[in-house]
Structures are given as structure tokens and as C-alpha cells.
Scaffold this motif. Structure first.
Motif, PDB file in Angstrom:
ATOM      1  N   HIS A 107       0.809  -1.208   0.000  1.00  0.00           N
ATOM      2  CA  HIS A 107       0.000   0.000   0.000  1.00  0.00           C
ATOM      3  C   HIS A 107       0.845   1.262   0.000  1.00  0.00           C
ATOM      4  CE1 HIS A 107      -3.973  -1.948   1.575  1.00  0.00           C
ATOM      5  NE2 HIS A 107      -3.783  -2.106   0.284  1.00  0.00           N
ATOM      6  N   SER A 141      -7.669  -5.732   1.625  1.00  0.00           N
ATOM      7  CA  SER A 141      -8.548  -4.714   1.056  1.00  0.00           C
ATOM      8  C   SER A 141      -8.510  -4.736  -0.470  1.00  0.00           C
ATOM      9  CB  SER A 141      -8.174  -3.320   1.576  1.00  0.00           C
ATOM     10  OG  SER A 141      -6.824  -3.027   1.286  1.00  0.00           O
ATOM     11  N   THR A 146      -8.908   1.110   0.696  1.00  0.00           N
ATOM     12  CA  THR A 146      -7.562   0.929   1.215  1.00  0.00           C
ATOM     13  C   THR A 146      -7.277   2.091   2.164  1.00  0.00           C
ATOM     14  OG1 THR A 146      -6.765   2.006  -0.787  1.00  0.00           O
ATOM     15  CG2 THR A 146      -6.660  -0.385  -0.724  1.00  0.00           C
ATOM     16  N   ASP A 152      -5.137   2.950   4.387  1.00  0.00           N
ATOM     17  CA  ASP A 152      -3.834   3.580   4.606  1.00  0.00           C
ATOM     18  C   ASP A 152      -3.355   4.427   3.434  1.00  0.00           C
ATOM     19  OD1 ASP A 152      -3.626   1.240   3.184  1.00  0.00           O
ATOM     20  OD2 ASP A 152      -1.813   0.532   4.160  1.00  0.00           O
ATOM     21  N   THR A 186      -4.448   0.714  11.491  1.00  0.00           N
ATOM     22  CA  THR A 186      -4.660  -0.738  11.499  1.00  0.00           C
ATOM     23  C   THR A 186      -6.087  -1.068  11.885  1.00  0.00           C
ATOM     24  OG1 THR A 186      -2.330  -1.133  12.024  1.00  0.00           O
ATOM     25  CG2 THR A 186      -3.872  -2.923  12.467  1.00  0.00           C
ATOM     26  N   CYS A 194      -8.332  -0.256   8.900  1.00  0.00           N
ATOM     27  CA  CYS A 194      -8.237  -1.288   7.857  1.00  0.00           C
ATOM     28  C   CYS A 194      -9.058  -2.512   8.240  1.00  0.00           C
ATOM     29  CB  CYS A 194      -6.778  -1.686   7.648  1.00  0.00           C
ATOM     30  SG  CYS A 194      -5.742  -0.420   6.879  1.00  0.00           S
TER      31      CYS A 194
END
Length: 379
Positions: free
Chosen positions: A113, A138, A145, A147, A165, A168
Motif C-alpha cells: 500500500h 482490502s 484501502t 492507509d 490498522t 483497515c
């Protein structure tokens, strides 16, 4: 905030004859790629290839932080052992992609990512006609997504570690998640595509009960840490590049004064410097050292306008004194409005100076307007 040094796009590593053929295909399809070849294959390598003694450790210790993406035509196990001592942090580690010796698979190994490894893997697979292997949940499930959301639009995470975290996990597990968009482009998710299961959308933080949601994802240019503490505690904060600073200053105003003035006035207005996109001013200040230094330091664009164009913009606090000096009744306010495309100011003109400085600056802020997303608000 100083800007990090630029990296080269791709490093490709080949140590077998078949790998060399695959590498040549990658060089043709990936502009800017550089090829490292084991010394025994250099006689068959294309022009421009760089020799690589084996074992590869010394070469990788030099190249690892110099490229955005490393493409190894080498087994995953061998690559993992080689790069393990070089790993620092997901915020800075480059992407690593492995390709097998028959080019059947392109596998994302590192920084899927933040380092764009998943996107690089798709690109490599497209060039080679191979199968991309991406294991990030994801991406596999086609959901948000968290992050890197909005990164292609220039958005930044306020804190790469805080709640990310958890965010997510909440999205992947289809828990109740509210996206609150106070600023920024609406295209962070395709507008013709339904939001993922569990995700709802609203335009205002006011009245949002954090207890009703597993996580909040908030796109804002405001500092909400104290004003909306309960929501902030449960949120991932995104910073769209949504603010334009209009600045006027005396000729020769010290760089440090302008820097401190901008910092102080953004803080007073509860606005994040991470959301600033540009500084705007009159064209007479296009070469003002303090403004050039400010923009260079923060990576902000500098936009300038002729005095006559600024003077034609209605502003709340016009000044005939300013017009006598620069030909327009305002600099900070009209330049912020013109550069942002806004119809009103977020912060009206403020004056900043310091004792004994003998110089001053004016400051105003406008928010770049965007149309709301098509989805109705759900709270």
C-alpha cells in the motif's frame, strides 16, 4: 517539513539467462527502469546494464533506498532473505516485486500500500502478461484501502500509525464505518460505484455520534483534536490539499517571520498546514525571497496575479493604503479567493508582525470548493 530526496522509479535484477530475457521486456515497458545483471551475464546484457557482483548483498545495500520499486527475477525466498536486513519502516521501505524465471507470476512481496507495491505489481504483470499476485485483504476484496485512501489526489494521513490498522480491519470486516468529508475531492472512491458494505458517507462532523461507528474516516483540513475530541479519538484523519494561503508582505520581510506567522495563524484558525496546497500573492511578490523559501520548504505552489486582477475582486477588508503601494486594495484576500476558486474566505485578512521587525505580513485563507458526492448522507 523538508521534502524527501527523489527516488528513481525501478531497479530490475537478473541473475539467469531466462531472467535476462524477462528483464529486457521490463526495460521496454517500464520507462526509467535500470537493470542490474550478474557479472557472468554482462556480455549478453543490453546497453546500459549495470554489473552486479554475487552475492547481491553489497549492491542492494546501495540501491535499496534509491528506487521506488525493486523487481527481482529471483525466487521469493531468496529475495526475502536478502532484503530482510535492509527493512526500516513501512513509511519509507520501497516496493518489492518478484517474478519467476518463466514470467508466469508477478508477486508483491513488500510495501503493497504505502510503497505502492500492489500497483507496481499490476504494472509489471501487464508488461509481462503474467498473473499478478496481491495478498492485501482490502485489494483482494475490492474495498477501501484505508492507509492510502486519496493518495493519488494528494491527500495525506495525519498520522500513519494512529488508528490505521483498526481502520483497515473495520473496513475489511464490513463493520460500521462512517466517512466524513469536510474537504477535498469527491473522487476518493468512484462515484458510479456503491460504497463498500458497512461504509456510509456524510459531509459534516457535527452531530456524529462516535459510539455508533466502529471507526470514523475523516477528510478535513481542520484541527479537530480538541474541538471534537471524542470523534478524533476514534478516527483516521486524512488531509486533502484543500487550502490556499493568500499572503502579502513588505519587501524584504525575513523568511523566519513569514514562517512563524503562517504557523501561528494556521494554529489560531485551527487549520492543518498539511492541507495547504498553494500560496497566492500579487505578481510584484513573485520573486520575494521569504515566499519562495516558504513554498520550497513545504512543497507548496506559488501563484501570483496582476494587481488589477486582484483589485477587481470584492473583499471584506479593502485598504486604500495598500492600493497606493501596490495598485490593489487587497493582496491576501483576493489572491486566496482567485487561486482557490472559492466565493468566500475561510479566514479573513490577519496582520502578523514581531517586535522590532520593522516588517509585517498579511494572511488570509480560502478552501478549494468541490461538489459533494452523489451518495446521500447517512448518519
Amino acid at each position: 517539513m523538508s521534502l524527501p530526496p527523489a527516488r528513481k522509479p525501478y531497479a530490475v535484477y537478473a541473475i539467469t539467462l531466462h531472467g535476462l530475457g524477462i528483464a529486457q521486456r521490463l526495460l521496454s515497458g517500464l520507462p526509467g527502469a535500470e537493470l542490474y545483471v550478474s557479472e557472468k551475464l554482462m556480455a549478453k546484457a543490453p546497453a546500459g546494464a549495470l554489473p552486479m557482483p554475487l552475492p547481491m548483498g553489497p549492491t542492494l545495500s546501495r540501491t535499496f533506498t534509491a528506487y521506488d520499486c525493486h523487481i527481482f527475477i529471483i525466487s521469493v525466498g531468496a529475495v526475502v532473505r536478502m532484503i530482510a536486513p535492509l527493512l526500516e519502516d513501512k513509511k519509507v521501505d520501497p516496493a518489492v516485486v518478484c517474478v519467476d524465471d518463466a514470467a508466469r507470476f508477478s508477486i508483491c512481496v513488500l510495501s503493497g500500500h504505502v510503497g505502492r507495491g500492489n500497483a507496481f505489481t499490476e504494472r509489471v504483470a501487464s508488461v509481462l502478461g503474467s498473473t499478478p499476485v496481491v495478498t492485501t485483504a482490502s485489494d483482494v476484496r475490492g474495498t477501501l484501502t484505508v492507509d492510502i485512501l486519496g493518495r493519488e489526489l494528494g491527500w495525506r494521513l495525519d498520522d500513519l500509525e494512529r488508528n490505521v490498522t483498526r481502520g483497515c480491519a473495520a473496513v475489511v470486516n464490513e463493520a460500521p464505518v462512517l466517512f466524513v468529508q469536510e474537504a477535498g475531492e469527491p473522487s476518493w472512491w468512484p462515484e458510479d460505484k456503491p460504497l463498500p458494505p458497512g461504509v456510509r458517507y456524510t459531509r459534516s462532523l457535527e452531530g456524529v455520534d462516535p459510539a455508533a461507528w466502529e471507526m470514523l474516516l475523516i477528510a478535513t483540513d481542520r484541527d479537530i483534536r480538541e474541538t471534537h475530541r471524542a470523534q478524533w479519538e476514534k478516527a483516521v484523519i486524512y488531509r486533502p490539499r484543500s487550502l490556499v494561503l493568500g499572503i502579502g508582505c513588505d519587501r524584504g520581510t525575513p523568511e523566519e517571520l513569514v514562517e512563524r506567522g503562517v504557523t501561528q495563524m494556521l494554529a489560531q484558525a485551527l487549520l492543518s498546514p498539511a492541507s495547504v496546497k498553494a500560496v497566492a500573492t500579487v505578481d510584484l511578490k513573485a520573486d520575494e525571497p521569504a515566499l519562495l523559501a516558504l513554498c520550497q520548504k513545504h512543497g507548496w505552489a506559488l501563484q501570483t496575479y496582476p494587481a488589477a486582477e486582484l483589485d477587481a475582486v470584492p473583499v471584506p477588508t479593502p485598504s486604500e493604503t495598500v492600493k497606493r503601494h501596490v495598485g490593489t486594495r487587497g493582496v491576501a484576500e483576493p489572491s486566496a479567493l482567485l487561486a482557490s476558486g472559492a466565493s468566500e474566505l475561510l479566514v479573513r485578512k490577519q496582520i502578523y508582525t514581531e517586535p522590532g521587525a520593522g516588517r509585517s505580513m498579511t494572511f488570509a485563507v480560502a478552501r478549494i470548493p468541490h461538489s459533494p458526492r452523489k451518495e446521500p448522507a447517512h448518519v
